[in-house]
Design an enzyme around this catalytic site. Structure first.
Site, PDB file in Angstrom:
ATOM      1  N   HIS A  96     -24.975  72.504  29.738  1.00 26.03           N
ATOM      2  CA  HIS A  96     -24.859  72.285  28.291  1.00 26.03           C
ATOM      3  C   HIS A  96     -23.428  71.900  27.929  1.00 26.03           C
ATOM      4  CE1 HIS A  96     -24.858  73.042  23.967  1.00 26.03           C
ATOM      5  NE2 HIS A  96     -26.166  72.903  24.019  1.00 26.03           N
ATOM      6  N   GLU A 169     -28.640  65.391  25.024  1.00 27.80           N
ATOM      7  CA  GLU A 169     -28.072  66.011  23.836  1.00 27.80           C
ATOM      8  C   GLU A 169     -26.714  65.379  23.545  1.00 27.80           C
ATOM      9  OE1 GLU A 169     -29.714  70.327  23.209  1.00 27.80           O
ATOM     10  OE2 GLU A 169     -28.261  70.340  24.822  1.00 27.80           O
TER      11      GLU A 169
END
Length: 256
Positions: A96, A169
């Site tokens: 992430h 993302e």
């Protein structure tokens, strides 16, 4: 691929009591699930075992937000893949952008973690995405290719057949102040990601979109040909919000 993956990571949110309430409400709504959608929830480490136990009679997959690549050892504060398996988890979120930015995660360490996850039978959910600077300088495609290849670089030929997920993302689209990518922009980037991954794995793997997903844009996003699911943040931290997005997407998927 027959299913769309739609799930949420809670980041550093929810006490154990709050996590239980969410899981119990999700379980109570299980009869209304769509067969076209694979649901997943990624709680903080302190709640994963209990959430998995509550949801054990459902098809919801439960995961962790990170892990180390080593099975054990002197890695103070880390969690190993063996520990995740001991909690009966299914998925592990890796790479992430918050971990890359704040905790020194690199393409190299993500690759080590992906290999360890596959070796232990966990599904790696590999997060990748360009910054606003990357996008504005025309480097988005190059950055995404580097991140995809780095994440898959440690896999053996046999391991390349394992279940693997990507989540696109864009860094500028996530978080409280994020600006959602347009469906066209997201779909174009995801087509590039899928092509690079396919060049390494010799097959197509699912690529989810994450970045300010909400009830207002989820249907347009899920209808895109290269968006195989949605990775939702704060819009799904309330179970009613998650169920709402699931219902909207189920209707859209069935209509297509």
């Amino acid at each position: 691929m027959t299913k769309f993956w739609i799930g949420t990571s809670w980041k550093m949110n929810k006490t154990l009591a709050e996590a239980r309430l969410f899981a119990e409400a999700l379980k109570a709504a299980d009869a209304g699930r769509s067969p076209d959608i694979q649901r997943f929830v990624i709680p903080p480490f302190t709640a994963v075992r209990e959430v998995k136990e509550i949801l054990s009679g459902t098809s919801v997959k439960v995961g962790a937000q990170n892990m180390h690549w080593a099975d054990q050892g002197a890695w103070t504060g880390e969690i190993s893949p063996l520990m995740l398996k001991d909690c009966n988890l299914d998925i592990v979120e890796l790479g992430h952008s918050e971990r890359r930015e704040h905790f020194g995660e690199t393409n190299e360490t993500v690759g080590l973690k992906v290999e360890a996850a596959v070796r232990h039978g966990l599904i790696p959910l590999i997060c990748i995405g360009e910054t606003l600077e990357d996008r504005e300088s025309g480097r988005a495609a190059a950055v995404l290719e580097e991140e995809v290849r780095g994440a898959l670089s440690k896999l053996s030929e046999a391991q390349k057949q394992a279940e693997i997920l990507f989540a696109y993302e864009p860094v500028w689209a996530i978080g409280e102040n994020g600006i959602p990518a347009s469906a066209d922009y997201a779909d174009a980037r995801q087509a590039e990601i899928i092509a690079v991954a396919q060049s390494v794995l010799a097959r197509r793997v699912p690529c989810l979109y994450g970045g300010s997903v909400n009830p207002g844009n989820c249907e347009e996003l899920i209808a895109c040909p290269h968006i195989d699911g949605l990775f939702i943040g704060r819009s799904a931290w309330n179970v009613e919000g998650y169920l709402d997005i699931l219902a909207r997407c189920a209707t859209k998927v069935q209509a297509n």
